[in-house]
Design an enzyme around this catalytic site. Sequence first.
Site, PDB file in Angstrom:
ATOM      1  N   ARG A 228       0.584  -1.131  -0.130  1.00 15.81           N
ATOM      2  CA  ARG A 228      -0.086   0.012   0.159  1.00 15.81           C
ATOM      3  C   ARG A 228       0.992   1.384  -0.103  1.00 15.81           C
ATOM      4  NH1 ARG A 228      -4.509   1.387   4.491  1.00 15.81           N
ATOM      5  NH2 ARG A 228      -2.620   1.728   5.954  1.00 15.81           N
TER       6      ARG A 228
ATOM      7  N   THR B 105      -1.526   7.635  -0.601  1.00 13.17           N
ATOM      8  CA  THR B 105      -2.689   7.401  -1.460  1.00 13.17           C
ATOM      9  C   THR B 105      -3.265   6.652  -0.973  1.00 13.17           C
ATOM     10  OG1 THR B 105      -1.695   5.927  -3.190  1.00 13.17           O
ATOM     11  CG2 THR B 105      -1.218   8.337  -3.699  1.00 13.17           C
TER      12      THR B 105
ATOM     13  N   ASP C 250       0.868  -1.166  12.387  1.00 19.09           N
ATOM     14  CA  ASP C 250       1.271  -1.915  11.255  1.00 19.09           C
ATOM     15  C   ASP C 250       1.751  -3.360  11.265  1.00 19.09           C
ATOM     16  OD1 ASP C 250       3.126  -2.690   9.057  1.00 19.09           O
ATOM     17  OD2 ASP C 250       2.876  -0.408   8.152  1.00 19.09           O
TER      18      ASP C 250
ATOM     19  N   ASP D  62       5.316  -4.462   9.928  1.00 19.14           N
ATOM     20  CA  ASP D  62       6.610  -3.904  10.753  1.00 19.14           C
ATOM     21  C   ASP D  62       6.371  -4.799  12.027  1.00 19.14           C
ATOM     22  OD1 ASP D  62       6.689  -2.365   8.981  1.00 19.14           O
ATOM     23  OD2 ASP D  62       6.109  -0.364  10.018  1.00 19.14           O
TER      24      ASP D  62
END
Length: 212
Positions: A103, A107, A203, A206
Site C-alpha cells: 500500500r 494514496t 502496522d 512491521d
Amino acid sequence: MRVHVADHPLIAHKLTYLRDKRTDSPTFRRLAEELMTLLAYEATREVRVEPFSIETPVAPTTGIKLSNPKPLIVPILRAGLGMLEGMVRLLPSAEVGFLGMQRNEETLEAITYANRLPDDLSGRQVYVLDPMLATGGSMVDAIRFLLERGADDITAVTLLAAPEGIAHMEESLADAGVPVSLVTGSIDEKLNELGYIVPGLGDAGDRLYGVV
Ligand code: PRP
Ligand code: URA
C-alpha cells in the site's frame, strides 16, 4: 458476500495480546499463527471433500478426503506470510501461491510487486490470507487477480477488518459471479485519517518483521 466474525473467546484473548503495543515480534508471530489456525477452522467449513471407503479394525465405513483440485492458499506478502503456517497446519495438502502487494502510505492505493500463482485457477477454491483489511484496496485487487485466472470460490481470511474495507469488498465484488466470503477475528471501529484500523494493532508487517 458472506461475512463471518469468528467470535470465540480464545480468538478474542489472543487478539488482545496481538493488539497490545508491548507485545514483541516473536510473540506477535506466534499469536498470528495460532489465530490463523483457529480462523482456519471457520474458514474451511465449505472446503470441498468427497467420500471414500476405509476399514476400521471393526468394520468398513465411509470417510471423507479433500477433493481435487486441492485448495490454493494465497498469503499476501509481507504480512500474510505470518498467517501461512497456521493455515497449512490444518490443510497440509493444499498448494500455496504468493502475491506481493504494498500500500502506498499516502494514496493508500495498493501496488502488486510479485506474483507466483498458477495461470489457470479454474475449479480452484482459494483462501487469501492477510492480517489486515483496512481500506480493502489490497484485498479487492488480490481477489480480482484470482477471479481473472478463473478461481471459482474465494475466502478472504483476516485477523482484523475495518467496516470501510468490508463495504469496499461488498461494492467492488458484487459482480464476482462466484462465492466470495470473508472470515475475520474482529470488525473494528473505523479507519483513522492515515488509513490505519482503530483500535487495530498498528502496522502488521512491521510488527511481524520489523520496519524495512
Ligand atoms: C498492509 C496489510 C494489507 C494492507 C491493508 O500491508 O498487510 O496488505 O496493508 O490495507 P488496505 O486494506 O488499505 O489495502 P502493507 O501494504 O503495509 O505491506 P506489508 O504487508 O509488506 O507490510
Ligand atoms: N495495514 C496495517 O498493517 N495496519 C493497518 O491498520 C492498516 C493497514
